[in-house]
Design a protein around this motif. Structure first.
Motif, PDB file in Angstrom:
ATOM      1  N   CYS A 199      41.754  -5.335  -1.128  1.00  0.00           N
ATOM      2  CA  CYS A 199      40.303  -5.478  -1.235  1.00  0.00           C
ATOM      3  C   CYS A 199      39.824  -5.906  -2.618  1.00  0.00           C
ATOM      4  O   CYS A 199      39.046  -6.848  -2.719  1.00  0.00           O
ATOM      5  N   HIS A 242      41.602 -11.163   6.182  1.00  0.00           N
ATOM      6  CA  HIS A 242      41.377  -9.790   5.741  1.00  0.00           C
ATOM      7  C   HIS A 242      40.104  -9.223   6.364  1.00  0.00           C
ATOM      8  O   HIS A 242      40.077  -8.076   6.797  1.00  0.00           O
ATOM      9  N   CYS A 260      39.051  -5.547   8.061  1.00  0.00           N
ATOM     10  CA  CYS A 260      38.503  -4.647   7.041  1.00  0.00           C
ATOM     11  C   CYS A 260      36.991  -4.560   7.157  1.00  0.00           C
ATOM     12  O   CYS A 260      36.264  -5.455   6.720  1.00  0.00           O
ATOM     13  N   CYS A 280      34.916  -4.675   3.726  1.00  0.00           N
ATOM     14  CA  CYS A 280      34.710  -5.985   3.129  1.00  0.00           C
ATOM     15  C   CYS A 280      33.734  -6.813   3.954  1.00  0.00           C
ATOM     16  O   CYS A 280      32.987  -7.620   3.404  1.00  0.00           O
TER      17      CYS A 280
HETATM   18 ZN   LIG Z   1      38.830  -5.090   2.487  1.00  0.00          ZN
END
Ligand SMILES: [Zn+2]
Length: 81
Positions: A6, A32, A36, A39
């Motif tokens: 991250c 990602h 996630c 994020c």
């Molecule tokens: Zn992330």
């Protein structure tokens, strides 16, 4: 773990949102983001902020409104520039 990446991705997020990131980096970030949630929230927030910023022509933002905006975002330190 995905989460370990991250900070690296967040460093590049503004370039990504500005369309300045390489295709490779874009793909990495998008991969990602799929996994996630944290994020995704960051990207959504940044994207909305940037969109708002671009949609508001600077001269139309009243100085007092700008002051309030900066203060609410805790960016008052930039007001002196
Ligand atoms: Zn992330």
């Amino acid at each position: 773990m995905e989460t370990a990446r991250c900070p690296h991705l967040l460093e590049n997020m503004s370039a990504y949102l500005d369309g300045e990131a390489s295709a490779e980096l874009c793909a990495e970030i998008e991969r990602h983001l799929d996994g996630c949630e944290d994020c995704r929230v960051v990207v959504d927030t940044l994207r909305k902020t940037i969109t708002l910023y671009h949609e508001l022509p600077q001269p139309e933002l009243h100085p007092e409104a700008r002051l309030r905006l900066y203060k609410s975002l805790d960016l008052s330190e930039f007001l002196n520039s």
